[in-house]
Design an enzyme around this catalytic site. Structure first.
Site, PDB file in Angstrom:
ATOM      1  CG  ASP A   1      22.051  85.872  32.455  1.00  0.00           C
ATOM      2  OD1 ASP A   1      21.323  86.249  33.393  1.00  0.00           O
ATOM      3  OD2 ASP A   1      22.373  86.633  31.525  1.00  0.00           O
ATOM      4  CB  SER A   2      17.817  86.282  30.867  1.00  0.00           C
ATOM      5  OG  SER A   2      18.647  87.365  31.255  1.00  0.00           O
TER       6      SER A   2
ATOM      7  CB  CYS B   1      19.429  85.351  35.478  1.00  0.00           C
ATOM      8  SG  CYS B   1      18.088  86.471  35.122  1.00  0.00           S
TER       9      CYS B   1
ATOM     10  CD  GLU C   1      22.012  93.086  26.564  1.00  0.00           C
ATOM     11  OE1 GLU C   1      21.581  93.074  25.396  1.00  0.00           O
ATOM     12  OE2 GLU C   1      21.693  92.229  27.413  1.00  0.00           O
TER      13      GLU C   1
ATOM     14  CB  CYS D   1      20.608  93.663  37.496  1.00  0.00           C
ATOM     15  SG  CYS D   1      20.391  93.424  35.718  1.00  0.00           S
TER      16      CYS D   1
ATOM     17  CG  HIS E   1      22.921  93.572  31.905  1.00  0.00           C
ATOM     18  ND1 HIS E   1      22.388  92.342  32.170  1.00  0.00           N
ATOM     19  CD2 HIS E   1      22.927  93.706  30.557  1.00  0.00           C
ATOM     20  CE1 HIS E   1      22.083  91.749  31.029  1.00  0.00           C
ATOM     21  NE2 HIS E   1      22.393  92.557  30.036  1.00  0.00           N
TER      22      HIS E   1
END
Ligand code: DGL
Length: 272
Positions: free
Chosen positions: A11-12, A74, A153, A187, A189
Site C-alpha cells: 500500500d502507499s 491500495c 490518519e 479507498c 482509509h
C-alpha cells in the site's frame, strides 16, 4: 514450499492494514508480508505514471521476499498499476477494484451505485469500468473525497469536523445520484469512517445506503484465488504472522494500530 510462502501486501502507507485485517480474519494461518510506502504516501494525488513506478518498486521488493501472491491493498495503485504488474510478474496479483465492483453489483437493488475514493482512483474511471463489466445497466457515480485520508490518519473518525466533511462530500454525490443505494468505500482509509458514513449517508440520501468495503471484498477474493490455485497454507497447526516493512517510520507506531486493529509488532524500515 510454495503453499508455505507468505502473501505479499503493499500500500502507499498504513491504510492497507485494513486489508491485512480483513485477510487475517479470513486466512488466520497465512503469513503476511506487508510493505507500506510511507515515505511516498499519498499516491491518491499523484499521476498514473508515478503511481505505476512506485507500485513496481513495491512489488519487486515483495517478490524478493519470496511471496506466493501479491495483493495491491491500495485502491489508487490498483487503479493505475494492476495491469502493469500482472503483465510483468509471474505470480498472481490481485487488486481491490474488481472485488469491490462485484460486491457493489451484488448489493444494489436500484442499480444506482456510488463510489468514493482518492482523486487518482476516481479520475482513472476504473470502478466505473469494472462495474460496467459486471453489469452494463448499472449507473455509477464516483466522487473523490481526499480529506477522508488525513481525517482517518488523525483518528478524527466521528466528531463534528469529520461529520461536516462527510456531509459536504455526500451532498455533492446526492445531487448527482439521489437514488443510489450502494456506496463503495474505494479507498483503504474509509472503512475506519464506516459508522460516520453510514449515519451521514442515511441523513443525506433519506434512505438506507449499503456501504461496500473493498478491503473485505478483496480478502474474500484472495481466499478464493489461493484455494483455486492450490496455494492455501496447508499446515493445520500453522499460526499466521505479520512481517511489516515501511519506507519511513515517523508515524507508524502512532497511526498503524488504528488501521490494523491491534499493535503491529516489529516494523522494519527499508529503502526501495
Ligand atoms: N491507499 C490509498 C488508496 O486506497 C489512499 C492513501 C493515498 O492517497 O495514498 O487509494
Amino acid at each position: 514450499m510454495r503453499t508455505q510462502a507468505a502473501i505479499g501486501v503493499f500500500d502507499s502507507g498504513v491504510g492497507g492494514l485494513t486489508v491485512v485485517r480483513s485477510l487475517t480474519e479470513r486466512l488466520p494461518k497465512e503469513e503476511i508480508v506487508y510493505l507500506g510506502d510511507t515515505a511516498r504516501v499519498p499516491y491518491g494525488s499523484k499521476s498514473a505514471e508515478t503511481v505505476a513506478r512506485y507500485s513496481r518498486n513495491a512489488a519487486r521488493f515483495l517478490v524478493g521476499e519470496g511471496v506466493k501472491m501479491i495483493v495491491i491493498a491500495c485502491n489508487t495503485a490498483s487503479a493505475f498499476a494492476l495491469d502493469v504488474l500482472r503483465a510483468e510478474l509471474a505470480l498472481p496479483v490481485l487488486g481491490t477494484i474488481e472485488p469491490g465492483a462485484r460486491a457493489a453489483v451484488a448489493a444494489t437493488r436500484s442499480g444506482r451505485i456510488g463510489v468514493i475514493g482518492t482523486l487518482g482512483t476516481v479520475r482513472s474511471g476504473s470502478y466505473v469500468r469494472a462495474i460496467a463489466a459486471v453489469d452494463a445497466h448499472a449507473h455509477v457515480t464516483a466522487h473523490a473525497c481526499p480529506l477522508f485520508v488525513p481525517l482517518a490518519e488523525e483518528g478524527w473518525l466521528d466528531d463534528d469536523v469529520a461529520a461536516a466533511v462527510a456531509r459536504r462530500y455526500l451532498r455533492a454525490l446526492a445531487l448527482d445520484a439521489p437514488e443510489l443505494d450502494v456506496l463503495v468505500l474505494g479507498c483503504t482509509h474509509y472503512p475506519l469512517l464506516r459508522p460516520l458514513l453510514t449515519r451521514v449517508a442515511q441523513e443525506v440520501f433519506g434512505h438506507e445506503v449499503t456501504l461496500v468495503d473493498s478491503a473485505q471484498a478483496m480478502a474474500e477474493v484472495a481466499r478464493g484465488e489461493l484455494a483455486r490455485l492450490g496455494l492455501l497454507r496447508d499446515d493445520s497447526d500453522g499460526q499466521g504472522a505479520l512481517r511489516c516493512y515501511v519506507t519511513d517510520d515517523a508515524r507508524i507506531d502512532e497511526v498503524g494500530h488504528r488501521f490494523l486493529g491491534r499493535h503491529l509488532g516489529e516494523i522494519i524500515r527499508v529503502d526501495l
